[in-house]
Scaffold this motif. Structure first.
Motif, PDB file in Angstrom:
ATOM      1  N   GLU A 300       0.840  -1.206   0.000  1.00 20.64           N
ATOM      2  CA  GLU A 300       0.000   0.000   0.000  1.00 20.64           C
ATOM      3  C   GLU A 300       0.872   1.252   0.000  1.00 20.64           C
ATOM      4  N   ILE A 301       0.534   2.162  -0.887  1.00 19.64           N
ATOM      5  CA  ILE A 301       1.221   3.454  -0.926  1.00 19.64           C
ATOM      6  C   ILE A 301       0.285   4.480  -0.294  1.00 19.64           C
ATOM      7  N   ILE A 302       0.762   5.175   0.742  1.00 20.10           N
ATOM      8  CA  ILE A 302      -0.054   6.177   1.439  1.00 20.10           C
ATOM      9  C   ILE A 302       0.664   7.525   1.397  1.00 20.10           C
ATOM     10  N   VAL A 303      -0.123   8.563   1.664  1.00 19.17           N
ATOM     11  CA  VAL A 303       0.397   9.937   1.655  1.00 19.17           C
ATOM     12  C   VAL A 303       1.002  10.254   3.012  1.00 19.17           C
ATOM     13  N   THR A 304       2.200  10.811   2.999  1.00 18.46           N
ATOM     14  CA  THR A 304       2.862  11.205   4.254  1.00 18.46           C
ATOM     15  C   THR A 304       3.259  12.685   4.266  1.00 18.46           C
ATOM     16  N   GLY A 305       3.062  13.383   3.164  1.00 17.60           N
ATOM     17  CA  GLY A 305       3.420  14.800   3.097  1.00 17.60           C
ATOM     18  C   GLY A 305       2.326  15.601   2.417  1.00 17.60           C
ATOM     19  N   HIS A 306       2.524  16.896   2.392  1.00 14.57           N
ATOM     20  CA  HIS A 306       1.514  17.797   1.807  1.00 14.57           C
ATOM     21  C   HIS A 306       1.546  17.698   0.291  1.00 14.57           C
ATOM     22  N   ILE A 307       0.375  17.417  -0.281  1.00 14.61           N
ATOM     23  CA  ILE A 307       0.241  17.322  -1.737  1.00 14.61           C
ATOM     24  C   ILE A 307      -0.378  18.641  -2.224  1.00 14.61           C
ATOM     25  N   ASP A 308       0.389  19.354  -3.036  1.00 11.80           N
ATOM     26  CA  ASP A 308      -0.046  20.677  -3.497  1.00 11.80           C
ATOM     27  C   ASP A 308       0.008  20.705  -5.023  1.00 11.80           C
ATOM     28  N   PHE A 309      -1.170  20.908  -5.639  1.00 14.24           N
ATOM     29  CA  PHE A 309      -1.255  20.947  -7.095  1.00 14.24           C
ATOM     30  C   PHE A 309      -0.401  22.074  -7.666  1.00 14.24           C
ATOM     31  N   GLU A 310      -0.380  23.230  -6.962  1.00 11.46           N
ATOM     32  CA  GLU A 310       0.380  24.375  -7.460  1.00 11.46           C
ATOM     33  C   GLU A 310       1.886  24.129  -7.385  1.00 11.46           C
ATOM     34  N   GLU A 311       2.281  23.203  -6.525  1.00 10.87           N
ATOM     35  CA  GLU A 311       3.709  22.883  -6.418  1.00 10.87           C
ATOM     36  C   GLU A 311       4.124  21.824  -7.446  1.00 10.87           C
ATOM     37  N   ARG A 312       3.313  20.794  -7.613  1.00 12.49           N
ATOM     38  CA  ARG A 312       3.634  19.728  -8.550  1.00 12.49           C
ATOM     39  C   ARG A 312       2.348  19.052  -8.970  1.00 12.49           C
ATOM     40  N   LYS A 313       2.201  18.819 -10.272  1.00 11.62           N
ATOM     41  CA  LYS A 313       0.950  18.309 -10.790  1.00 11.62           C
ATOM     42  C   LYS A 313       0.955  16.791 -10.982  1.00 11.62           C
ATOM     43  N   THR A 314       2.119  16.167 -11.140  1.00 15.43           N
ATOM     44  CA  THR A 314       2.203  14.702 -11.312  1.00 15.43           C
ATOM     45  C   THR A 314       3.407  14.156 -10.567  1.00 15.43           C
ATOM     46  N   TYR A 315       3.266  12.887 -10.135  1.00 13.09           N
ATOM     47  CA  TYR A 315       4.370  12.155  -9.505  1.00 13.09           C
ATOM     48  C   TYR A 315       4.512  10.811 -10.227  1.00 13.09           C
ATOM     49  N   LYS A 316       5.734  10.510 -10.629  1.00 11.72           N
ATOM     50  CA  LYS A 316       6.029   9.214 -11.266  1.00 11.72           C
ATOM     51  C   LYS A 316       6.883   8.401 -10.290  1.00 11.72           C
ATOM     52  N   ILE A 317       6.256   7.349  -9.731  1.00 12.03           N
ATOM     53  CA  ILE A 317       6.890   6.554  -8.672  1.00 12.03           C
ATOM     54  C   ILE A 317       7.291   5.191  -9.239  1.00 12.03           C
ATOM     55  N   ARG A 318       8.579   4.883  -9.144  1.00 13.23           N
ATOM     56  CA  ARG A 318       9.084   3.566  -9.544  1.00 13.23           C
ATOM     57  C   ARG A 318       9.060   2.660  -8.320  1.00 13.23           C
ATOM     58  N   VAL A 319       8.415   1.488  -8.447  1.00 11.81           N
ATOM     59  CA  VAL A 319       8.262   0.551  -7.333  1.00 11.81           C
ATOM     60  C   VAL A 319       8.916  -0.778  -7.713  1.00 11.81           C
ATOM     61  N   GLU A 320       9.622  -1.349  -6.750  1.00 17.51           N
ATOM     62  CA  GLU A 320      10.252  -2.667  -6.932  1.00 17.51           C
ATOM     63  C   GLU A 320       9.600  -3.678  -5.995  1.00 17.51           C
ATOM     64  N   ALA A 321       9.412  -4.868  -6.522  1.00 11.82           N
ATOM     65  CA  ALA A 321       8.962  -5.996  -5.690  1.00 11.82           C
ATOM     66  C   ALA A 321      10.092  -7.029  -5.693  1.00 11.82           C
ATOM     67  N   THR A 322      10.720  -7.248  -4.513  1.00 13.81           N
ATOM     68  CA  THR A 322      11.905  -8.114  -4.409  1.00 13.81           C
ATOM     69  C   THR A 322      11.566  -9.312  -3.536  1.00 13.81           C
ATOM     70  N   GLU A 338      -1.603  11.489 -10.681  1.00 10.75           N
ATOM     71  CA  GLU A 338      -2.028  12.805 -11.199  1.00 10.75           C
ATOM     72  C   GLU A 338      -2.753  13.552 -10.085  1.00 10.75           C
ATOM     73  N   VAL A 339      -2.234  14.728  -9.723  1.00  9.51           N
ATOM     74  CA  VAL A 339      -2.808  15.536  -8.641  1.00  9.51           C
ATOM     75  C   VAL A 339      -3.926  16.392  -9.233  1.00  9.51           C
ATOM     76  N   LEU A 340      -5.110  16.306  -8.602  1.00  7.36           N
ATOM     77  CA  LEU A 340      -6.256  17.094  -9.043  1.00  7.36           C
ATOM     78  C   LEU A 340      -6.316  18.406  -8.253  1.00  7.36           C
ATOM     79  N   ASP A 341      -6.603  19.455  -8.982  1.00 12.12           N
ATOM     80  CA  ASP A 341      -6.632  20.780  -8.355  1.00 12.12           C
ATOM     81  C   ASP A 341      -7.875  20.948  -7.497  1.00 12.12           C
ATOM     82  N   ALA A 342      -7.687  21.535  -6.330  1.00 12.39           N
ATOM     83  CA  ALA A 342      -8.785  21.935  -5.454  1.00 12.39           C
ATOM     84  C   ALA A 342      -8.734  23.449  -5.305  1.00 12.39           C
ATOM     85  N   ASN A 343      -9.882  24.036  -5.050  1.00 14.83           N
ATOM     86  CA  ASN A 343      -9.944  25.502  -4.929  1.00 14.83           C
ATOM     87  C   ASN A 343      -9.466  25.913  -3.546  1.00 14.83           C
TER      88      ASN A 343
END
Length: 816
Positions: A300-322, A338-343
């Motif tokens: 499971e991938i969960i959020v641990t920091g502030h997600i701000d659309f104005e700061e960054r609109k997309t995150y590309k996360i590489r995941v390994e299963a070992t 893909e981060v969706l904008d909120a007002n």
């Protein structure tokens, strides 16, 4: 940069691109372009010429350039109107990876206020080489991996844009691996190593490769990363994800702990070789590791920091299963968030270039201030509309993109509203919408558009005569609705002639206080009414003024003693001599004392008294109290002295009363000595008596008619006085008084009114009187000798009656 270009020809080509500027006009906008990283002083454009401004007016009109939060990257030479580069311009620092990058300039000039919008496009140059996440990447690959197995690699990034950011990759020569470079979607199919030859750990436990990334800029720039491949012993099956790419949409501002996605990988092996541990790729960026966490067991991938659309609109996360094998194998996938904008960002309002205060005669359309509005959100959340406080004489006009001008919409009047608190509200299109307000205090400056105004157009002032010179008789006051010097009122006389003299010789007005002074002692007998105008003028440019009329009535005082007629030698009293027959009956008029008084009213109402004879002897004569006629009180006899000297005291009704003394000398003669009247004298006396009776009849009829008119006038006058508001004087109106005298059949009317006066003790009054003559018996013989005197007496009485009638009607005319 010159060292990179190499030869001189390339330098000239670069200089040509540096000085190239593009000019175009679109919706009133001027646009230039400039390359980044050019030297200080590089020419950008002839901005003054392109904006239609003359060079000599740049400094007087306070020509200035403003750019929001960008410092002084560009500057204008006010001597030649050229826009040039003032400091280092780094496109990547200004705009990041944005395809378009421009510097927005506001060019502002005053007198009148004008605003021009200038866009300077910053063109990219190839000044950033491709960069990998690290200088070395270590890969663990089992020797049992089949051919065509793929091992994803993190590609390089280039801070430039366009052709300068398009990368090509090449791998150093290797018999085991080839490089698979995607040609379409890099996010779906990442850069990968492809196994082309089976590995043999015993033959080659480690392989060293170099991956080189090259951009397409001029000149080309490169970046490299060292690939260290450790060959592991056999672990036949690596973990495999359901998909190689997972696409997830995530709202911004979600709380920490929010689940992003749960990944699932499987391994065909058994035991420890099938137990899978999930982790982020070793080359994941610190920002991803800070804002996301992956559970190593559940995936499971969960959020641990502030997600701000104005700061960054997309995150590309590489995941390994070992797996947990001694020689672990790994499977790989990509999670695209893909981060969706909120007002979550309210609009921001910025007020610049205030042109305050604004004069109240400013024309509609005058620009008062410039307002810039911005919203960091996107889409409908970033679309902002502006509105004004209702019911204000201003409006907002959109000038350029998110720029508005606050302009005057209708006429101003400082006397009605001197200051406006205009609230500009900016509201975005989000749901729920966010808004921001800014208050602009618009002060209205005064112009001289109001003349001084008096409370009423005319004032009536009552002043006693004989006032001391220089006394204060009245104060005029005018109010000006303007402010400061436009409301500073000064007073002056409107000069004119009063008879043979100038008005300024009678009165003066203080320029600041408006106090009116009598410069000389006024004389009722010389001047009963002084009417003039006082002008009030303000200190504005041009000055405005108005006039008020003052009617100064000079009230009579008892300053003239009665004067006897005719006057004696030297102007003194004369003695009246008369011959009287001893045979006259009681009540016979033997003489008459005539006197006049230059005053008016009570002060001119005369009464006559006979002074007691010397020794207290009783005189056989009496004098009419108001007529001045001397008549006998009894029949004369021989005991009466042949020479009678009578002293008649003539006194007016003023306060204090003034007197004059008349001397009447009577010579008593016996009847035998008196000449007998002829029949012609008797008939003449009878005719005179008849004429006198006719005159008296007409006089009585006239008195009755005028009395009726007087009663109506007094009733109207009383009604007007009762309906009028009370005056400011210290005294109120007195009660009317009717004085009758039955002794001589005369009557008088006096109305006392206390008015504001210059000086004097006691209540002043205006006295109005009417006299009617007494009609004594008319002996024929004596009437013949007095016919001419009687005619004169009646003429005098008629004149006095007309004068008294004018006094009666004067108050009503003054009130009208």
């Amino acid at each position: 940069m010159y060292s990179i270009l190499g030869d001189l020809g390339n330098r000239h080509l670069l200089l040509f691109f540096i000085i190239l500027s593009i000019w175009k006009t679109a919706s009133g906008q001027v646009r230039y372009s400039v390359l980044e990283e050019v030297k200080h002083g590089t020419f950008v454009g002839r901005i003054a010429q392109d904006l239609g401004l003359e060079l000599e007016e740049l400094v007087p009109r306070l020509f200035r350039v403003a750019s929001k939060n960008l410092g002084d990257l560009l500057e204008v030479n006010l001597q030649n109107g050229i826009l040039f580069v003032n400091s280092r311009i780094d496109r990547e620092e200004l705009c990041g990876r944005s395809a378009e990058c421009s510097i927005h300039l506001e060019v502002i000039v005053d007198r009148p206020l004008q605003v021009f919008h200038v866009e300077v496009d910053v063109k990219d140059i190839n000044d950033n080489p491709p960069v990998f996440q690290g200088t070395q990447k270590i890969l663990f690959i089992a020797e049992s991996r089949p051919l065509d197995s793929r091992f994803p690699l993190e590609g390089a990034s280039d801070a430039d844009i366009g052709e300068n950011a398009l990368l090509t990759y090449r791998l150093s020569s290797s018999e085991y691996f080839s490089l698979d470079v995607p040609t379409t979607d890099q996010q779906v199919k990442p850069l990968s190593l492809v196994l082309r030859k089976p590995l043999d750990r015993e033959e080659s436990p480690e392989l060293h490769l170099v991956l080189t990334a090259t951009d397409r800029g001029k000149p080309e720039l490169t970046g490299t990363v060292q690939l260290l491949i450790n060959v592991l012993d056999a672990n036949d099956n690596a973990p495999v994800f359901d998909r190689t790419l997972y696409a997830v949409k995530l709202e911004e501002n979600v709380p920490n702990g929010t689940l992003v996605i749960k990944l699932n990988a499987s391994d065909l092996d058994e035991g420890l070789n099938a137990d899978i541990i999930y982790s982020f790729s070793s080359d994941a960026s610190p920002d991803i590791k800070f804002k996301f966490y992956i559970d190593p067991v559940s995936g499971e991938i969960i959020v641990t920091g502030h997600i701000d659309f104005e700061e960054r609109k997309t995150y590309k996360i590489r995941v390994e299963a070992t797996d947990k094998s001694f020689l672990p194998l790994a499977g790989h996938c990509t999670v695209l968030v893909e981060v969706l904008d909120a007002n979550d960002n309210p609009p921001v309002l910025t007020v610049t270039s205030l042109s305050l205060p604004i004069t109240e005669n400013a024309q509609p359309g005058t620009v008062i201030t410039l307002i810039n509005v911005s919203d960091r959100d996107s889409g409908a959340n970033g679309q902002v509309t502006c509105s004004l406080t209702p019911h204000v004489p201003f409006k907002l006009v959109s000038t350029f993109k998110n720029y508005y001008s606050l302009v005057l919409d209708s006429a101003l009047d400082r006397e009605s509203v001197a200051n406006y608190e205009v609230v500009v509200t900016a509201r975005d299109g989000g749901s729920p919408s966010l808004s921001a307000t800014v208050s602009v205090s618009v002060e209205v400056a005064d112009v001289n558009d109001n003349a001084p105004a008096f409370a009423q157009p005319e004032y009536t002032v009552f002043v006693k005569e004989n006032n001391p010179p220089g006394c204060h008789i009245f104060t005029v006051s005018a109010r000006d609705a303007d402010a400061q010097e436009n409301a500073l009122v000064s007073y002056s006389l409107v000069e004119r002639r009063v008879g043979e003299r100038a008005l300024s010789s009678y009165v003066s007005v203080h320029a600041e206080s408006g106090k009116v002074y009598a410069l000389q002692s006024l004389d009722h007998e010389e001047l009963e009414l002084l009417q003039f105008q006082v002008s009030a003028r303000d200190a504005g440019v041009p000055p405005l003024g108005s006039n008020v009329t003052l009617q100064v009535f000079v009230l009579d005082e008892n300053d003239n003693a009665p004067a006897l007629l005719p006057p004696g030698p030297g102007g003194g009293p004369s003695a009246v001599s008369q011959v009287v027959s001893r045979s006259v009956d009681a009540g016979h008029v033997v003489a008459k004392v005539r006197a006049v008084d230059a005053d008016s009213g009570y002060n001119a109402w005369l009464s006559y008294e006979l002074q007691p004879a010397a020794g207290g002897a009783r005189s056989p004569f009496r004098v009419g109290l108001y007529s001045g006629e001397i008549s006998t009180t009894r029949a004369l006899d021989e005991a009466d002295a042949p020479r009678q000297r009578l002293l008649v005291l003539v006194k007016d009704h003023g306060e204090p009363a003034l007197t004059a003394t008349a001397t009447v000398l009577l010579s008593l003669e016996d009847s035998g000595q008196a000449p007998k009247a002829s029949s012609r004298a008797l008939s003449g006396a009878a005719g005179a008596e008849t004429a006198l009776v006719d005159v008296n009849v007409y006089l009585i009829v006239a008195i009755c008619a005028v009395s009726s008119l007087l009663v109506l006038t007094l009733l109207l006058y009383t009604a007007l006085r009762c309906s009028a508001p009370p005056s400011e004087g210290a005294c109120g109106p007195g009660k009317p008084r009717l004085v009758c005298s039955s002794a001589v059949g005369s009557w008088s009317y006096s109305q006392e009114r206390r008015q504001r006066v210059c000086s004097g003790e006691g209540p002043p009054k205006t006295d109005l009187m009417a006299f009617s003559p007494s009609l004594p018996p008319f002996p024929g013989a004596e009437a013949i000798g007095k016919q001419q005197d009687l005619n004169v007496d009646h003429c005098s009485e008629v004149s006095l009656f007309i004068f008294t009638l004018q006094l009666f009607t004067a108050p009503a005319m003054f009130e009208a």
